[in-house]
Design a protein around this motif. Structure first.
Motif, PDB file in Angstrom:
ATOM      1  N   ALA A  41      -4.226   7.421  -3.579  1.00  0.00           N
ATOM      2  CA  ALA A  41      -3.945   5.964  -3.467  1.00  0.00           C
ATOM      3  C   ALA A  41      -4.916   4.987  -4.431  1.00  0.00           C
ATOM      4  CB  ALA A  41      -4.544   5.598  -2.241  1.00  0.00           C
ATOM      5  N   VAL A  42      -6.089   5.540  -4.737  1.00  0.00           N
ATOM      6  CA  VAL A  42      -6.875   4.499  -5.739  1.00  0.00           C
ATOM      7  C   VAL A  42      -6.107   4.693  -6.889  1.00  0.00           C
ATOM      8  CG1 VAL A  42      -9.159   4.263  -6.922  1.00  0.00           C
ATOM      9  CG2 VAL A  42      -9.036   5.159  -4.723  1.00  0.00           C
ATOM     10  N   ALA A  43      -5.886   5.490  -7.708  1.00  0.00           N
ATOM     11  CA  ALA A  43      -5.052   5.642  -8.900  1.00  0.00           C
ATOM     12  C   ALA A  43      -3.719   4.887  -8.734  1.00  0.00           C
ATOM     13  CB  ALA A  43      -4.800   7.250  -9.278  1.00  0.00           C
ATOM     14  N   ALA A  44      -2.912   5.188  -7.777  1.00  0.00           N
ATOM     15  CA  ALA A  44      -1.915   4.579  -7.554  1.00  0.00           C
ATOM     16  C   ALA A  44      -1.954   2.860  -7.471  1.00  0.00           C
ATOM     17  CB  ALA A  44      -1.129   4.952  -6.465  1.00  0.00           C
ATOM     18  N   LEU A  45      -2.837   2.341  -7.130  1.00  0.00           N
ATOM     19  CA  LEU A  45      -3.156   0.943  -6.899  1.00  0.00           C
ATOM     20  C   LEU A  45      -3.535   0.555  -8.295  1.00  0.00           C
ATOM     21  CD1 LEU A  45      -3.172  -1.631  -5.611  1.00  0.00           C
ATOM     22  CD2 LEU A  45      -5.618  -1.175  -4.812  1.00  0.00           C
ATOM     23  N   GLU A  46      -4.372   1.333  -9.018  1.00  0.00           N
ATOM     24  CA  GLU A  46      -4.479   1.072 -10.426  1.00  0.00           C
ATOM     25  C   GLU A  46      -3.314   1.013 -11.250  1.00  0.00           C
ATOM     26  OE1 GLU A  46      -7.373   4.031 -11.735  1.00  0.00           O
ATOM     27  OE2 GLU A  46      -9.144   3.100 -10.738  1.00  0.00           O
ATOM     28  N   ARG A  47      -2.136   1.883 -11.291  1.00  0.00           N
ATOM     29  CA  ARG A  47      -0.992   1.900 -11.773  1.00  0.00           C
ATOM     30  C   ARG A  47      -0.302   0.700 -11.464  1.00  0.00           C
ATOM     31  NH1 ARG A  47      -1.013   6.994 -10.147  1.00  0.00           N
ATOM     32  NH2 ARG A  47       0.801   6.816  -8.768  1.00  0.00           N
ATOM     33  N   ASP A  75       3.833   8.899   0.495  1.00  0.00           N
ATOM     34  CA  ASP A  75       2.633   8.333   0.440  1.00  0.00           C
ATOM     35  C   ASP A  75       2.754   7.172  -0.247  1.00  0.00           C
ATOM     36  OD1 ASP A  75       2.339   9.362  -1.829  1.00  0.00           O
ATOM     37  OD2 ASP A  75       0.852  10.967  -1.245  1.00  0.00           O
ATOM     38  N   PHE A  76       1.453   6.301  -0.437  1.00  0.00           N
ATOM     39  CA  PHE A  76       1.497   5.236  -1.136  1.00  0.00           C
ATOM     40  C   PHE A  76       1.799   5.416  -2.735  1.00  0.00           C
ATOM     41  CE2 PHE A  76      -1.294   2.076  -3.847  1.00  0.00           C
ATOM     42  CZ  PHE A  76      -0.345   0.968  -3.500  1.00  0.00           C
ATOM     43  N   ALA A  77       1.307   6.623  -3.340  1.00  0.00           N
ATOM     44  CA  ALA A  77       1.264   6.926  -4.507  1.00  0.00           C
ATOM     45  C   ALA A  77       2.733   7.119  -4.896  1.00  0.00           C
ATOM     46  CB  ALA A  77       0.531   8.238  -4.848  1.00  0.00           C
ATOM     47  N   ALA A  78       3.677   7.782  -4.018  1.00  0.00           N
ATOM     48  CA  ALA A  78       4.944   7.812  -4.122  1.00  0.00           C
ATOM     49  C   ALA A  78       5.731   6.753  -3.895  1.00  0.00           C
ATOM     50  CB  ALA A  78       5.582   8.999  -3.091  1.00  0.00           C
TER      51      ALA A  78
END
Length: 271
Positions: free
Chosen positions: A42-48, A259-262
């Motif tokens: 989730a952390v990396a996904a929010l950064e993207r 999930d959030f990343a997806a």
């Protein structure tokens, strides 16, 4: 990670995802984190998502923690989040009290009392939050008597349950329902799924509902609430999500993902 469309092409699936969302509304608990643990990726996904330039707002019905504590927790988990990006049900309740000039009796968790102020000796309304272990019989009965005396009830939310590290936990909605049943007073709910809670966040961004998207783990209050005002909803299979949610026919998410990343990957591919 997999994603599935929530309805067949011939079925009514409204509203649908836009190719280029102009804003993303994100639930917090169950989507970015569970308790004091970030959901993997989730952390990396929010950064993207931030790097894409799409405006973001975070919406939460959490009513046990003040906004400053939420920011501190999330930043400690590695998320880049500012207080002004978070819209909370506690803040929505405080705004409603201010707008109406009320002097309420509060039954809330002590951690959020400072955001609201003290209860009044002669109240003209009741404000209810998730008091957790402070939901004693005496506290609830005091509220019941005030409602029977004619006072209106403002509820911060009516969620049924939420996910904690040790399992599901009963949420504010059960206590709202009990007081409504006993008193016959219908609660004015200011958090999700109230339309103003979603639309207020978009108004700050000057984005129309159909141009935005919401990502949440609660089929009824996140997805149902958003789609009721024409904001497409993406349901994630984390937090309070349960497999039975995918079989519901009354509320049909625009998309269901792991999930959030997806969810972020899907939005950025469309963009």
């Amino acid at each position: 990670m997999s994603s599935t469309l929530a309805c067949a092409p011939e079925a009514a699936c409204q509203p649908s995802l836009t190719d280029k969302p102009r804003a993303v509304l994100i639930d917090l608990a169950g989507v970015l984190h569970v308790g004091d643990q970030a959901i993997p990726g989730a952390v990396a996904a929010l950064e993207r998502l931030r790097a894409s330039g799409i405006p973001i707002r975070f919406l939460t019905n959490t009513t046990r923690s003040p906004r400053a504590a939420l920011v501190s927790l999330l930043q400690g988990l590695g998320f880049v989040i500012a207080a002004e990006e978070i819209q909370t049900a506690v803040r929505a309740a405080a705004q409603r009290v201010h707008q109406l000039g009320l002097k309420p009796h509060y039954l809330v968790h002590p951690d959020v009392q400072d955001e609201l102020g003290p209860s009044h000796a002669q109240p003209d309304a009741v404000v209810l939050g998730d008091a957790g272990p402070y939901f004693t019989f005496d506290a609830l009965n005091q509220v019941f008597r005030l409602l029977m005396a004619g006072l209106p009830l403002i509820a911060m939310a009516r969620n049924r349950y939420f996910q904690e590290p040790e399992g599901l936990t009963i949420d504010l909605g059960a206590f709202v329902a009990a007081l409504e049943y006993a008193s016959g007073v219908e609660a004015d709910v200011v958090g999700k799924p109230a339309p103003a809670f979603f639309l207020g966040a978009l108004a700050e961004l000057a984005v129309a509902p159909h141009e935005a998207v919401l990502i949440g783990d609660d089929l009824r209050d996140d997805i149902g609430g958003a789609q009721a005002v024409q904001i497409p909803g993406i349901l994630v299979r984390t937090g309070k999500f349960r497999p039975a949610d995918e079989q519901q026919t009354g509320i049909r998410p625009a998309l269901i993902v792991d999930d959030f990343a997806a969810a972020v990957d899907h939005l950025l591919r469309r963009r």
